[in-house]
Scaffold this active site. Sequence first.
Site, PDB file in Angstrom:
ATOM      1  N   ARG A 241       5.017  -6.052  -2.789  1.00 53.83           N
ATOM      2  CA  ARG A 241       4.213  -5.562  -1.483  1.00 53.83           C
ATOM      3  C   ARG A 241       3.114  -4.752  -1.829  1.00 53.83           C
ATOM      4  NH1 ARG A 241       8.813  -3.167   1.668  1.00 53.83           N
ATOM      5  NH2 ARG A 241       7.319  -2.644   3.148  1.00 53.83           N
TER       6      ARG A 241
ATOM      7  N   ARG B 220      -4.605  -7.525   7.879  1.00 58.37           N
ATOM      8  CA  ARG B 220      -3.899  -7.486   6.624  1.00 58.37           C
ATOM      9  C   ARG B 220      -4.887  -7.983   5.680  1.00 58.37           C
ATOM     10  NH1 ARG B 220       1.647  -5.723   7.432  1.00 58.37           N
ATOM     11  NH2 ARG B 220       2.655  -5.423   5.340  1.00 58.37           N
TER      12      ARG B 220
ATOM     13  N   ARG C  37      13.985   4.937   3.425  1.00 59.37           N
ATOM     14  CA  ARG C  37      13.869   4.626   4.863  1.00 59.37           C
ATOM     15  C   ARG C  37      14.859   3.872   5.317  1.00 59.37           C
ATOM     16  NH1 ARG C  37       9.001   0.918   6.546  1.00 59.37           N
ATOM     17  NH2 ARG C  37       9.839  -0.282   4.874  1.00 59.37           N
TER      18      ARG C  37
ATOM     19  N   ARG D 224      15.893  -2.653   4.997  1.00 59.96           N
ATOM     20  CA  ARG D 224      15.187  -3.905   5.178  1.00 59.96           C
ATOM     21  C   ARG D 224      15.492  -5.053   3.926  1.00 59.96           C
ATOM     22  NH1 ARG D 224       9.509  -2.621   7.771  1.00 59.96           N
ATOM     23  NH2 ARG D 224       8.776  -3.640   6.015  1.00 59.96           N
TER      24      ARG D 224
ATOM     25  N   LYS E  84       2.793   3.564   9.159  1.00 58.21           N
ATOM     26  CA  LYS E  84       1.911   2.922  10.012  1.00 58.21           C
ATOM     27  C   LYS E  84       3.085   2.915  11.331  1.00 58.21           C
ATOM     28  CE  LYS E  84       1.307  -0.637   7.804  1.00 58.21           C
ATOM     29  NZ  LYS E  84       2.074  -0.171   6.547  1.00 58.21           N
TER      30      LYS E  84
HETATM   31  P1  AP5 Z   1       6.830   3.531   8.013  1.00 56.62           P
HETATM   32  O1  AP5 Z   1       6.644   4.097   9.405  1.00 56.62           O
HETATM   33  O2  AP5 Z   1       8.079   2.609   8.179  1.00 56.62           O
HETATM   34  O3  AP5 Z   1       5.824   3.124   7.163  1.00 56.62           O
HETATM   35  P2  AP5 Z   1       5.068   1.784   7.468  1.00 56.62           P
HETATM   36  O4  AP5 Z   1       3.695   1.999   6.825  1.00 56.62           O
HETATM   37  O5  AP5 Z   1       5.058   1.048   8.868  1.00 56.62           O
HETATM   38  O6  AP5 Z   1       5.790   0.810   6.437  1.00 56.62           O
HETATM   39  P3  AP5 Z   1       6.155  -0.724   6.375  1.00 56.62           P
HETATM   40  O7  AP5 Z   1       6.984  -0.995   5.382  1.00 56.62           O
HETATM   41  O8  AP5 Z   1       6.835  -1.047   7.775  1.00 56.62           O
HETATM   42  O9  AP5 Z   1       4.744  -1.453   6.284  1.00 56.62           O
HETATM   43  P4  AP5 Z   1       4.568  -2.987   5.835  1.00 56.62           P
HETATM   44  O10 AP5 Z   1       3.198  -2.884   5.954  1.00 56.62           O
HETATM   45  O11 AP5 Z   1       4.809  -2.953   4.324  1.00 56.62           O
HETATM   46  O12 AP5 Z   1       5.758  -3.704   6.604  1.00 56.62           O
HETATM   47  P5  AP5 Z   1       5.480  -4.434   7.628  1.00 56.62           P
HETATM   48  O13 AP5 Z   1       6.615  -4.502   8.589  1.00 56.62           O
HETATM   49  O14 AP5 Z   1       4.111  -4.272   8.381  1.00 56.62           O
HETATM   50  O15 AP5 Z   1       7.560   4.727   7.289  1.00 56.62           O
HETATM   51  C1  AP5 Z   1       8.106   4.614   5.984  1.00 56.62           C
HETATM   52  C2  AP5 Z   1       9.078   5.703   5.891  1.00 56.62           C
HETATM   53  O16 AP5 Z   1       8.612   7.028   5.722  1.00 56.62           O
HETATM   54  C3  AP5 Z   1      10.294   6.077   6.982  1.00 56.62           C
HETATM   55  O17 AP5 Z   1      11.448   6.520   6.483  1.00 56.62           O
HETATM   56  C4  AP5 Z   1       9.681   7.065   7.734  1.00 56.62           C
HETATM   57  O18 AP5 Z   1      10.626   7.692   8.313  1.00 56.62           O
HETATM   58  C5  AP5 Z   1       8.804   8.067   6.706  1.00 56.62           C
HETATM   59  N1  AP5 Z   1       7.676   8.609   7.112  1.00 56.62           N
HETATM   60  C6  AP5 Z   1       6.748   8.064   7.566  1.00 56.62           C
HETATM   61  N2  AP5 Z   1       5.792   9.077   7.900  1.00 56.62           N
HETATM   62  C7  AP5 Z   1       6.139  10.146   7.280  1.00 56.62           C
HETATM   63  C8  AP5 Z   1       5.667  11.547   7.241  1.00 56.62           C
HETATM   64  N3  AP5 Z   1       4.530  11.644   7.573  1.00 56.62           N
HETATM   65  N4  AP5 Z   1       6.463  12.523   6.525  1.00 56.62           N
HETATM   66  C9  AP5 Z   1       7.754  12.075   6.046  1.00 56.62           C
HETATM   67  N5  AP5 Z   1       8.196  10.999   6.028  1.00 56.62           N
HETATM   68  C10 AP5 Z   1       7.525   9.683   6.734  1.00 56.62           C
HETATM   69  O19 AP5 Z   1       5.506  -6.059   7.087  1.00 56.62           O
HETATM   70  C11 AP5 Z   1       6.577  -6.610   6.573  1.00 56.62           C
HETATM   71  C12 AP5 Z   1       6.167  -8.091   5.953  1.00 56.62           C
HETATM   72  O20 AP5 Z   1       5.784  -8.962   7.238  1.00 56.62           O
HETATM   73  C13 AP5 Z   1       5.036  -8.218   4.996  1.00 56.62           C
HETATM   74  O21 AP5 Z   1       5.594  -7.949   3.343  1.00 56.62           O
HETATM   75  C14 AP5 Z   1       4.473  -9.580   5.342  1.00 56.62           C
HETATM   76  O22 AP5 Z   1       5.494 -10.540   4.771  1.00 56.62           O
HETATM   77  C15 AP5 Z   1       4.825  -9.817   6.699  1.00 56.62           C
HETATM   78  N6  AP5 Z   1       3.678  -9.600   7.530  1.00 56.62           N
HETATM   79  C16 AP5 Z   1       3.464  -8.328   8.527  1.00 56.62           C
HETATM   80  N7  AP5 Z   1       2.212  -8.180   9.060  1.00 56.62           N
HETATM   81  C17 AP5 Z   1       1.657  -9.228   8.485  1.00 56.62           C
HETATM   82  C18 AP5 Z   1       0.465  -9.783   8.663  1.00 56.62           C
HETATM   83  N8  AP5 Z   1      -0.719  -9.334   9.434  1.00 56.62           N
HETATM   84  N9  AP5 Z   1      -0.274 -10.510   7.940  1.00 56.62           N
HETATM   85  C19 AP5 Z   1       0.624 -11.359   6.944  1.00 56.62           C
HETATM   86  N10 AP5 Z   1       2.044 -11.030   6.784  1.00 56.62           N
HETATM   87  C20 AP5 Z   1       2.314 -10.086   7.234  1.00 56.62           C
END
Ligand code: AP5
Length: 217
Positions: free
Chosen positions: A173, A88, A127, A162, A13
Amino acid sequence: MKLILLGAPGAGKGTMAKLLTAVDGSVQISTGDILRGAVTAGTALGKQIESLMKSGDLVPDDLIMGIMEQRLQEPDCEKGFLLDGFPRTIPQAEALKDLLERLGIELDMAVNLDVAREVVLDRLTTRRTCSNSECQAIYNVNSNPPRQEGVCDKCGSSVVQRDDETAEAISHRLETYAEKTAPLIGFYEREGLLLNVDAAGPSETVLAAISARLGTS
Ligand code: AP5
């Protein structure tokens, strides 16, 4: 463009949001980045949510909606926005629907980045993220390493794993995703807004699939 990016942790994402901002200047709004920034800055919000985030639990819906109600009314959102990691839960999706109706904003699509669990696990363990909360650039030791190991190409800060990238937190997660977030795919399908994209391939292929559907390619 006004898009929601759905997908499991590690689906891509954040990576896709950053690529899409370059298409038309729409702004990336990552609730994860906002919350990590609050933790790093040690604000009252940051202290309240630090342990939840570290263990991979969701932050309460009312806190998220307070943040997003304000954020979506900031002037940079007028050009368009990419919602990364929000909504989410079903209550967040319903509250967002009401909020957008009140603000007179129409979404283009909710894009679901569909990736198998093994791919997601591999991506999360490889990552690396820029430690500067103003930057938070995303790298991958296999598919997209920084030019100099451990150093961010964009801002020169250190590139780290992270806090929620321990095996235990990743597994939690993914469970939380399956229980609370995956039902949003059906929610947006019923709203007539869902675009399902196979996101297992390289980022450029995923971007091309989304751009073709948006008519921006
Ligand atoms: P990346 O782009 O970083 O993936 P992502 O989907 O953004 O993964 P996240 O771990 O950031 O998502 P998340 O939803 O768990 O975390 P968030 O920060 O939102 O890609 C991953 C890896 O793959 C990278 O190394 C990238 O280079 C590689 N990659 C990507 N695409 C690729 C491709 N096509 N080919 C090859 N490699 C590729 O949330 C973290 C925490 O915050 C949650 O656990 C929660 O506690 C809180 N939180 C956030 N939002 C909310 C909400 N709305 N409600 C409640 N709590 C929330």
